[in-house]
Scaffold this active site. Structure first.
Site: not given
Ligand code: NAI
Ligand code: BGC
Length: 258
Positions: A159, A146
């Protein structure tokens, strides 16, 4: 015709039936990789995804596992090898956040965030690298970090801590694994329109404030992160390792122009 530059490769994506992980799994499959879609819950979403990938001529399978349980995480690697014969690309994507400050984060929240975001990336790296070394020929490890691996997000302290850990994991293990031909890269997204940011999507005032802080003026679509992951997985990224690539619409450099 889409260029299938990952043809013959086998990939695992953790937390891959929603958001960024889903887009990455679909993109890697579109580019010709055989993809193991790890998910924790909602098998029906995984089934739907896999049917769509197969209907488009790709290959994928589901692997249910809570990646904080290391035996289950190892089993995902084992399933990739038993079904597809090898492992070339490991994408540690699973993540969550509590949006709590240092003052109000409980020990349980702390453990949950660190276990999912950092411990699973650490051991996902270890298990994948051992398999890649065993089979020979190198490999790619991609951590979905991130902007907050480097940039504070007040009221999301654990986080930020977890993503800061992923930053040093990639820098340190990337050096350790380089002699084996394994590259390791963090992708650092800014704000992406996924379930993790649902609180913005449903609140126009919050969303306007967020958009105003982003030089490109909007959140990313998950596909805009998936295309970076496909590049990092490709031969074109062969000399990138032990570092981070940010895809953040400029948010880390945002300035009011004082
Ligand atoms: P999301 O909530 O859709 O995806 C996260 C996924 O991780 C979900 O499918 C969830 O079921 C899975 N997960 C959580 N705990 C788990 C476990 N114990 N075992 C297996 N799977 C598990 O959200 P998103 O945004 O797609 O997040 C994906 C990655 O991207 C994360 O690492 C997040 O920190 C990172 N990220 C997201 C950003 C955003 O703005 N959406 C920005 C920067 C990083
Ligand atoms: C965080 C989000 C946030 C984004 C930009 C991600 O890593 O999970 O909550 O909006 O960074 O700040």
């Amino acid at each position: 015709m889409v260029e299938q530059f990952l043809s013959g490769k086998v990939a695992i994506v953790t937390g891959a039936n929603t958001g960024i992980g889903k887009a990455i799994a679909e993109e890697l499959a579109k580019r010709g990789a055989k993809v193991v879609v790890n998910y924790r819950s909602h098998p029906e979403r995984t089934d739907e995804m896999i049917s769509a990938i197969k209907a488009a001529g790709g290959e994928a399978m589901g692997a249910q596992a809570d990646v904080t349980h290391l035996d289950q995480l190892q089993a995902v690697v084992d399933q990739a090898v038993s079904s597809y014969g090898r492992l070339d690309i490991m994408v540690n994507n699973a993540g969550l956040e509590t949006r709590t400050s240092v003052l109000d984060t409980s020990p349980e929240d702390y453990d949950r965030v660190l276990d999912v975001n950092l411990k699973s990336a650490f051991f996902g790296t270890q298990f994948a690298a051992k398999q890649m070394i065993k089979q020979g020929g190198g490999g790619r490890i991609i951590n979905i970090s991130s902007v907050h691996e480097d940039w504070p997000m007040p009221n999301n302290t654990a986080y930020c801590l977890s993503k800061g850990g992923v930053r040093m994991l990639t820098r340190t293990a990337g050096v350790e694994l380089a002699p084996h031909g394994i590259t390791m890269v963090n992708i650092g997204p800014g704000a992406v329109d996924t379930p993790i940011n649902a609180s913005y999507a449903g609140n126009k005032t919050l969303l306007d404030k967020l958009d105003a802080a982003i030089p490109l003026g909007r959140m990313a679509e998950p596909q805009e992160i998936a295309s970076v992951a496909a590049f990092v997985a490709s031969d074109g990224a062969s000399y990138i390792t032990a570092t981070s690539i940010f895809a953040d619409g400029g948010i880390m450099q945002s300035s009011p122009g004082l």
